[in-house]
Design a protein around this motif. Sequence first.
Motif, short mmCIF file in Angstrom:
data_model
loop_
_atom_site.label_atom_id
_atom_site.label_comp_id
_atom_site.label_asym_id
_atom_site.label_seq_id
_atom_site.Cartn_x
_atom_site.Cartn_y
_atom_site.Cartn_z
N VAL A 42 -72.09 80.60 -2.70
CA VAL A 42 -72.15 80.15 -4.08
C VAL A 42 -70.96 80.80 -4.77
O VAL A 42 -70.90 82.01 -4.89
N TYR A 43 -70.00 79.99 -5.16
CA TYR A 43 -68.78 80.55 -5.69
C TYR A 43 -68.34 79.79 -6.92
O TYR A 43 -68.92 78.76 -7.28
N SER A 44 -67.32 80.27 -7.55
CA SER A 44 -66.74 79.62 -8.70
C SER A 44 -65.26 79.42 -8.41
O SER A 44 -64.55 80.40 -8.16
N PRO A 45 -64.79 78.18 -8.39
CA PRO A 45 -63.39 77.96 -8.02
C PRO A 45 -62.43 78.52 -9.06
O PRO A 45 -62.74 78.57 -10.26
N ALA A 46 -61.26 78.92 -8.60
CA ALA A 46 -60.22 79.39 -9.51
C ALA A 46 -59.68 78.19 -10.27
O ALA A 46 -59.48 77.11 -9.72
N ILE A 47 -59.46 78.37 -11.57
CA ILE A 47 -58.92 77.29 -12.39
C ILE A 47 -57.75 77.80 -13.22
O ILE A 47 -57.64 78.99 -13.51
N ASP A 48 -56.88 76.88 -13.58
CA ASP A 48 -55.84 77.10 -14.58
C ASP A 48 -56.09 76.08 -15.67
O ASP A 48 -56.33 74.90 -15.39
N LEU A 49 -56.04 76.51 -16.92
CA LEU A 49 -56.24 75.62 -18.05
C LEU A 49 -55.09 75.82 -19.01
O LEU A 49 -54.86 76.94 -19.49
N SER A 50 -54.33 74.76 -19.26
CA SER A 50 -53.21 74.84 -20.19
C SER A 50 -53.42 73.85 -21.32
O SER A 50 -54.16 72.88 -21.18
N GLU A 51 -52.74 74.10 -22.43
CA GLU A 51 -52.87 73.25 -23.62
C GLU A 51 -51.50 72.81 -24.09
O GLU A 51 -50.55 73.58 -24.08
N SER A 52 -51.41 71.57 -24.51
CA SER A 52 -50.21 71.04 -25.15
C SER A 52 -50.62 70.50 -26.52
O SER A 52 -51.78 70.61 -26.90
N ASN A 53 -49.70 69.89 -27.22
CA ASN A 53 -50.03 69.31 -28.52
C ASN A 53 -51.00 68.13 -28.40
O ASN A 53 -51.77 67.86 -29.31
N THR A 54 -50.97 67.44 -27.25
CA THR A 54 -51.78 66.23 -27.10
C THR A 54 -53.05 66.42 -26.29
O THR A 54 -53.91 65.56 -26.30
#
Length: 164
Positions: A42-54
Motif C-alpha cells: 500500500v503506497y502513495s506514488p510520487a507526484i509533481d504538481l506545477s501551476e501556470s496562469n492557465t
Amino acid sequence: MSLNRVFTNVFPELRQALAMIEEPFAAAARHNGGAFTSFRSVYSPAIDLSESNTGYILEAELPGVSKDKIEIEFTDDNTLVLKSNVEETNPEIKNEGEQSIVQSDDKKYWTRERVASSFERRIKFPGRVDPEAIKANYKDGILTIDIPKIVTEQNQIKKIAIDG
C-alpha cells in the motif's frame, strides 16, 4: 527561516528511512520465497504538481501499473482523486528443504517480491478547476494530467486608474 525550506526534503528522507527499516524484512522474505507482504503493498506514488496562469500539470510515477487500473475522479470543483488497485492471487506457500516455494496457478516461484498494490491520492487545488476540460496521458509509467483553471473575474487582473 521559512518552514518550506526546513521541510523541503522531509518526504524523500522519510521514504528512505522506511526503506531502511523494511530492508531486513524484505531480505528475509526473499530468503523465504517472498512470503512477506511489504510496506510497499500500500503506497502513495510520487507526484509533481506545477501551476501556470492557465492551469495545473500533475505528473505521477506509476511504474508497472496498467492504464486500465488507474482511476481519476473529481469529488468537487477543486479536488482530484487519483487511485489504483492492482490485485494479486493468493499463492500457496510450500517448503522444499530450506527454501520456501510460492505456488500460484501453474507457476512455481522461488522468489516473489512483487505484491499487490493500491493507493488513493487526493489533490486539492487552491482555486476552481474545469473537470470537463481535463486531459490525461499515460506513457512509460508516468501519468500526466493537464488540469485547466476556471477563469473568473476574481482571477483576472483589473487595472485601477488613479485620479488626480
